[in-house]
Scaffold this active site. Structure first.
Site, mmCIF file in Angstrom:
data_model
loop_
_atom_site.group_PDB
_atom_site.id
_atom_site.type_symbol
_atom_site.label_atom_id
_atom_site.label_comp_id
_atom_site.label_asym_id
_atom_site.label_seq_id
_atom_site.Cartn_x
_atom_site.Cartn_y
_atom_site.Cartn_z
ATOM 1 N N SER A 327 32.114 54.552 34.455
ATOM 2 C CA SER A 327 33.598 54.664 34.917
ATOM 3 C C SER A 327 33.790 54.578 36.553
ATOM 4 O O SER A 327 33.740 53.382 37.149
ATOM 5 C CB SER A 327 34.221 56.181 34.441
ATOM 6 O OG SER A 327 35.457 56.297 34.682
ATOM 7 N N GLU A 338 30.474 43.514 44.826
ATOM 8 C CA GLU A 338 31.574 42.240 44.863
ATOM 9 C C GLU A 338 32.049 41.739 46.259
ATOM 10 O O GLU A 338 32.589 40.721 46.656
ATOM 11 C CB GLU A 338 32.369 41.999 43.710
ATOM 12 C CG GLU A 338 31.669 41.901 42.453
ATOM 13 C CD GLU A 338 32.647 41.879 41.228
ATOM 14 O OE1 GLU A 338 33.860 41.917 41.398
ATOM 15 O OE2 GLU A 338 31.952 41.753 40.029
ATOM 16 N N LYS A 352 32.090 51.718 30.784
ATOM 17 C CA LYS A 352 33.465 52.300 30.466
ATOM 18 C C LYS A 352 34.386 51.881 31.417
ATOM 19 O O LYS A 352 34.605 52.705 32.394
ATOM 20 C CB LYS A 352 33.002 54.059 30.656
ATOM 21 C CG LYS A 352 33.998 54.759 29.962
ATOM 22 C CD LYS A 352 35.233 55.043 30.935
ATOM 23 C CE LYS A 352 36.342 55.976 30.134
ATOM 24 N NZ LYS A 352 37.399 56.329 30.695
#
Length: 419
Positions: A327, A338, A352
């Site tokens: 999560s 990224e 999740k």
């Protein structure tokens, strides 16, 4: 007007109590409609959807009340049971109704304390799985590990009841015991683990000169490792974690180091807002942290950095992740990776990738509902797939037994090569 709170929740199904769907009601005058037989009911039409036929529901309500031979419940409990059945019909383990007592418990758990065994549980491949045991809680001390599948609770087969029923059986008063039978990857036979429940205070952030996987050291030792690397271990994304993380970063800056390890292993997540705030310390305001994808044709939403961006290009960072990172942990790790700020080391994350909203239905009941799926800045869906780190480093049972940490060792190795 209802009140709501947005959060990306790390599979808190072990912390919440559910109730099963049951119907039955007192039958009234013969000849009246089933709905008309229900006496003393208020707000029967408030929020009622159009073009939905409730005849079968009210008929079942009346028949069960008239014929059911078991122990009865109060009228309000039956309403709560109906709402629980409604949420269960969606097939989403993260959409949950909380009656008064459960709503109160859930609120205390988000605040960071409760009674139980101290682990977070979810659904994977249709089975009950441990997302992560809480640091230094009874479950971890007893030997429960992230990725363990719950086969039995005491002597009851877990396949015979829902996640909420498992939750209800596992948690309990401090000082009492529960026996879990778990299946673990790489171990042929199920493992029986006896756990004594306790008062749980969820740790949030720790800065330390060293971290051993099996260590129970909870001191506030602060400082650099001898190799000049600073370590921040982040265990949850609770209501106060953003401020605590800011304090930890201040300690890092004051140390004079430019090499940082953020350890998100075993961190099942929490508030989405906390993850956004933490990522903002490393990213300029034009950088995307996470994208939300809504259903029903609704336009998606982007969460961008708040633009704190206090570190210059000399910062060297590694983020540690594993199967217990879920999560909000995946949001933070994905954003830093990224956007080119951090290298990821460890094992594939849990996967999740959904966002829940907590809505207060009444003054003492609430509903946690999945409202969106989230994507990394590059559009990668985390749901079920998880995030694969740049350097995949297995953690074996022998490593744990011998208190070795090859994942941390790899992170240190990478940063030691940097000037």
């Amino acid at each position: 007007m209802y009140q709501s709170k947005r959060f990306s929740l790390a599979l808190i199904s072990l912390f919440v109590l559910g109730i099963t769907f049951s119907i039955g009601f007192k039958s009234g005058l013969s000849g009246a409609s089933a709905q008309g037989q229900v006496l003393g009911v208020t707000n029967m039409k408030a929020g009622m959807p159009e073009n939905v036929d409730f005849a079968a529901f009210w008929k079942a309500w009346s028949i069960l009340n008239d014929k059911f031979a078991g122990t009865s419940t109060t009228d309000q409990q039956k309403v709560y049971g109906a709402i629980s059945g409604l949420t269960s019909s969606l097939g989403d383990p993260y959409t949950v109704f909380f009656p008064p007592e459960e709503s109160k418990v859930f609120a205390s758990e988000i605040a960071g304390n409760f009674e139980g065994v101290g682990m977070e549980m979810g659904i994977k491949d249709g089975k009950l799985v441990v997302v992560a045991p809480i640091k230094d809680a009874p479950a971890e001390k007893a030997g429960v590990r992230a990725g363990d599948f719950i086969v039995k609770v005491d002597d009851r087969d877990s396949l015979t009841f829902s996640t909420d029923e498992a939750v209800k059986l596992i948690r309990g008063k401090a000082g009492t015991k529960v026996k879990l039978t778990v299946a673990r990857e790489g171990v042929k036979t199920p493992i029986e683990i006896s756990i004594t429940r306790a008062q749980i205070d969820i740790p949030t952030v720790k800065t330390t000169t060293k971290r051993s996987l099996a260590s129970t050291d909870t001191s506030d030792t602060v400082g650099l490792r001898k190799d000049g690397i600073f370590v921040i271990s982040l265990y949850s994304f609770s209501a106060n974690s953003a401020n605590l993380f800011r304090n930890a970063l201040k300690e890092f800056i004051d140390s004079g180091s430019h090499k940082l390890i953020v350890d998100l292993r075993g961190n099942p997540g929490g508030y989405l807002e906390a993850a956004v705030d933490m990522a903002s310390w490393f990213l300029s305001s034009d950088k995307v942290i996470v994208k939300e994808e809504f259903g029903k044709g609704r336009e998606g939403q982007m969460y961008k950095s708040k633009g704190y961006d206090i570190f210059n290009k000399s910062l060297k960072m590694v983020v540690l992740v594993d199967g217990g990172s879920a999560s909000a942990s995946e949001i933070l790790a994905g954003a830093l990776s990224e956007n080119g700020v951090a290298t990821l080391v460890g094992a594939k994350t849990f996967g999740k990738g959904s966002v829940q909203e907590l809505v207060n239905l009444t003054s003492d009941t609430s509903l946690k509902v999945t409202i969106a799926k989230w994507l990394t800045p590059n559009g990668h869906s985390i749901s079920k797939q998880g995030i694969t780190p740049d350097y995949v480093v297995p953690m074996t049972a022998d490593d744990v037994k011998n208190q070795k940490d090859p994942q941390m060792d790899k992170a240190v190795e990478l940063l030691s090569k940097e000037k």
